[in-house]
Motif scaffolding. Sequence first.
Motif, PDB file in Angstrom:
ATOM      1  N   LEU A  94       0.781  -1.075  -0.107  1.00  0.00           N
ATOM      2  CA  LEU A  94      -0.213   0.652  -0.096  1.00  0.00           C
ATOM      3  C   LEU A  94       1.074   0.958  -0.171  1.00  0.00           C
ATOM      4  N   PRO A  95       0.522   2.478  -0.720  1.00  0.00           N
ATOM      5  CA  PRO A  95       1.244   3.422  -0.672  1.00  0.00           C
ATOM      6  C   PRO A  95       2.121   4.038   0.351  1.00  0.00           C
ATOM      7  N   GLY A  96       2.590   4.202   0.574  1.00  0.00           N
ATOM      8  CA  GLY A  96       2.650   4.989   2.422  1.00  0.00           C
ATOM      9  C   GLY A  96       2.811   4.066   3.690  1.00  0.00           C
ATOM     10  N   MET A  97       2.993   2.619   2.570  1.00  0.00           N
ATOM     11  CA  MET A  97       2.743   1.557   4.071  1.00  0.00           C
ATOM     12  C   MET A  97       4.377   0.742   4.069  1.00  0.00           C
ATOM     13  N   GLU A  98       5.350   1.329   3.271  1.00  0.00           N
ATOM     14  CA  GLU A  98       5.949   0.263   2.597  1.00  0.00           C
ATOM     15  C   GLU A  98       6.735   0.287   4.364  1.00  0.00           C
ATOM     16  N   ALA A  99       8.437  -1.495   3.834  1.00  0.00           N
ATOM     17  CA  ALA A  99       8.815  -1.740   5.219  1.00  0.00           C
ATOM     18  C   ALA A  99       9.491  -0.660   5.120  1.00  0.00           C
ATOM     19  N   GLY A 100      10.076   0.034   6.667  1.00  0.00           N
ATOM     20  CA  GLY A 100      10.955   0.718   6.461  1.00  0.00           C
ATOM     21  C   GLY A 100      10.527   2.215   7.672  1.00  0.00           C
ATOM     22  N   ARG A 101       8.953   2.136   7.012  1.00  0.00           N
ATOM     23  CA  ARG A 101       8.255   3.561   7.316  1.00  0.00           C
ATOM     24  C   ARG A 101       7.513   3.270   8.158  1.00  0.00           C
ATOM     25  N   LYS A 102       6.686   4.432   9.055  1.00  0.00           N
ATOM     26  CA  LYS A 102       6.292   5.021  10.537  1.00  0.00           C
ATOM     27  C   LYS A 102       4.927   4.760  10.137  1.00  0.00           C
ATOM     28  N   ARG A 103       4.184   3.369  10.929  1.00  0.00           N
ATOM     29  CA  ARG A 103       2.876   3.201  10.712  1.00  0.00           C
ATOM     30  C   ARG A 103       2.043   3.460  11.740  1.00  0.00           C
ATOM     31  N   LEU A 104       0.670   3.672  12.088  1.00  0.00           N
ATOM     32  CA  LEU A 104       0.152   3.159  12.552  1.00  0.00           C
ATOM     33  C   LEU A 104      -1.559   3.276  11.526  1.00  0.00           C
ATOM     34  N   VAL A 105      -1.546   1.740  12.173  1.00  0.00           N
ATOM     35  CA  VAL A 105      -2.431   1.175  11.661  1.00  0.00           C
ATOM     36  C   VAL A 105      -3.547   0.483  12.448  1.00  0.00           C
ATOM     37  N   VAL A 106      -5.118   1.264  12.704  1.00  0.00           N
ATOM     38  CA  VAL A 106      -6.130   0.589  13.647  1.00  0.00           C
ATOM     39  C   VAL A 106      -7.088   0.062  13.127  1.00  0.00           C
ATOM     40  N   VAL A 107      -7.662  -0.712  14.054  1.00  0.00           N
ATOM     41  CA  VAL A 107      -8.211  -1.985  13.637  1.00  0.00           C
ATOM     42  C   VAL A 107      -9.347  -1.207  14.048  1.00  0.00           C
ATOM     43  N   LEU A 108     -11.097  -0.909  13.102  1.00  0.00           N
ATOM     44  CA  LEU A 108     -11.432  -0.075  14.204  1.00  0.00           C
ATOM     45  C   LEU A 108     -12.815  -1.134  14.092  1.00  0.00           C
ATOM     46  N   GLY A 109     -13.798  -1.196  14.371  1.00  0.00           N
ATOM     47  CA  GLY A 109     -15.531  -2.156  14.683  1.00  0.00           C
ATOM     48  C   GLY A 109     -16.315  -2.263  13.474  1.00  0.00           C
ATOM     49  N   GLN A 110     -17.359  -1.954  13.026  1.00  0.00           N
ATOM     50  CA  GLN A 110     -18.716  -1.719  12.663  1.00  0.00           C
ATOM     51  C   GLN A 110     -18.368  -0.353  11.987  1.00  0.00           C
ATOM     52  N   LEU A 111     -17.933   0.432  10.750  1.00  0.00           N
ATOM     53  CA  LEU A 111     -17.934   1.827  10.734  1.00  0.00           C
ATOM     54  C   LEU A 111     -19.417   2.487  11.252  1.00  0.00           C
ATOM     55  N   GLY A 112     -19.128   3.264  11.680  1.00  0.00           N
ATOM     56  CA  GLY A 112     -20.247   4.140  12.010  1.00  0.00           C
ATOM     57  C   GLY A 112     -21.073   3.398  13.580  1.00  0.00           C
ATOM     58  N   ASP A 113     -20.643   3.088  14.335  1.00  0.00           N
ATOM     59  CA  ASP A 113     -20.743   2.393  15.394  1.00  0.00           C
ATOM     60  C   ASP A 113     -20.289   3.482  16.291  1.00  0.00           C
ATOM     61  N   PHE A 114     -20.307   3.985  17.340  1.00  0.00           N
ATOM     62  CA  PHE A 114     -20.169   5.252  18.543  1.00  0.00           C
ATOM     63  C   PHE A 114     -18.641   4.749  18.949  1.00  0.00           C
ATOM     64  N   ASP A 115     -17.883   4.110  19.139  1.00  0.00           N
ATOM     65  CA  ASP A 115     -16.561   4.091  18.715  1.00  0.00           C
ATOM     66  C   ASP A 115     -15.916   4.170  18.144  1.00  0.00           C
ATOM     67  N   SER A 116     -16.139   3.413  17.041  1.00  0.00           N
ATOM     68  CA  SER A 116     -15.107   3.986  15.355  1.00  0.00           C
ATOM     69  C   SER A 116     -15.559   5.436  15.225  1.00  0.00           C
ATOM     70  N   ILE A 117     -16.478   5.930  15.470  1.00  0.00           N
ATOM     71  CA  ILE A 117     -16.426   7.366  15.002  1.00  0.00           C
ATOM     72  C   ILE A 117     -15.789   8.171  16.266  1.00  0.00           C
ATOM     73  N   GLU A 118     -15.805   7.826  17.607  1.00  0.00           N
ATOM     74  CA  GLU A 118     -15.438   8.398  18.440  1.00  0.00           C
ATOM     75  C   GLU A 118     -13.667   8.308  18.165  1.00  0.00           C
ATOM     76  N   TYR A 119     -13.271   6.887  17.850  1.00  0.00           N
ATOM     77  CA  TYR A 119     -11.524   7.027  17.864  1.00  0.00           C
ATOM     78  C   TYR A 119     -11.061   7.493  16.622  1.00  0.00           C
ATOM     79  N   ALA A 120     -11.950   7.784  15.607  1.00  0.00           N
ATOM     80  CA  ALA A 120     -11.424   8.213  14.360  1.00  0.00           C
ATOM     81  C   ALA A 120     -11.462   9.997  14.563  1.00  0.00           C
ATOM     82  N   GLN A 121     -12.638  10.387  14.965  1.00  0.00           N
ATOM     83  CA  GLN A 121     -12.737  11.708  15.261  1.00  0.00           C
ATOM     84  C   GLN A 121     -10.869  12.055  16.626  1.00  0.00           C
ATOM     85  N   ALA A 122     -10.636  11.202  17.131  1.00  0.00           N
ATOM     86  CA  ALA A 122      -9.294  11.796  18.149  1.00  0.00           C
ATOM     87  C   ALA A 122      -8.121  11.279  16.796  1.00  0.00           C
TER      88      ALA A 122
END
Length: 81
Positions: free
Chosen positions: A14-42
Amino acid sequence: MIPIDPLLKRLAGLPGMEAGRKRLVVVLGQLGDFDSIEYAQALVAAMPELQAAGIQLLAIGIGDDDSADRFCAFTGFPRSC
């Protein structure tokens, strides 16, 4: 324990996700549930600091393209991430 190698290989394609790069991968639950929305806003609020630190952000959630579009429009989370 889940083997990490297949995930790292997939990310490297994936572009920008190559080895050796700093990356943060966040695994959310259902898009649109309260927790996912709150986490995305943060994350949106923290994006300038992530970018300044050279950290590429990728979020993965459960939903289709229409769900992702609505989620991003509502939260301000970039669709490219």
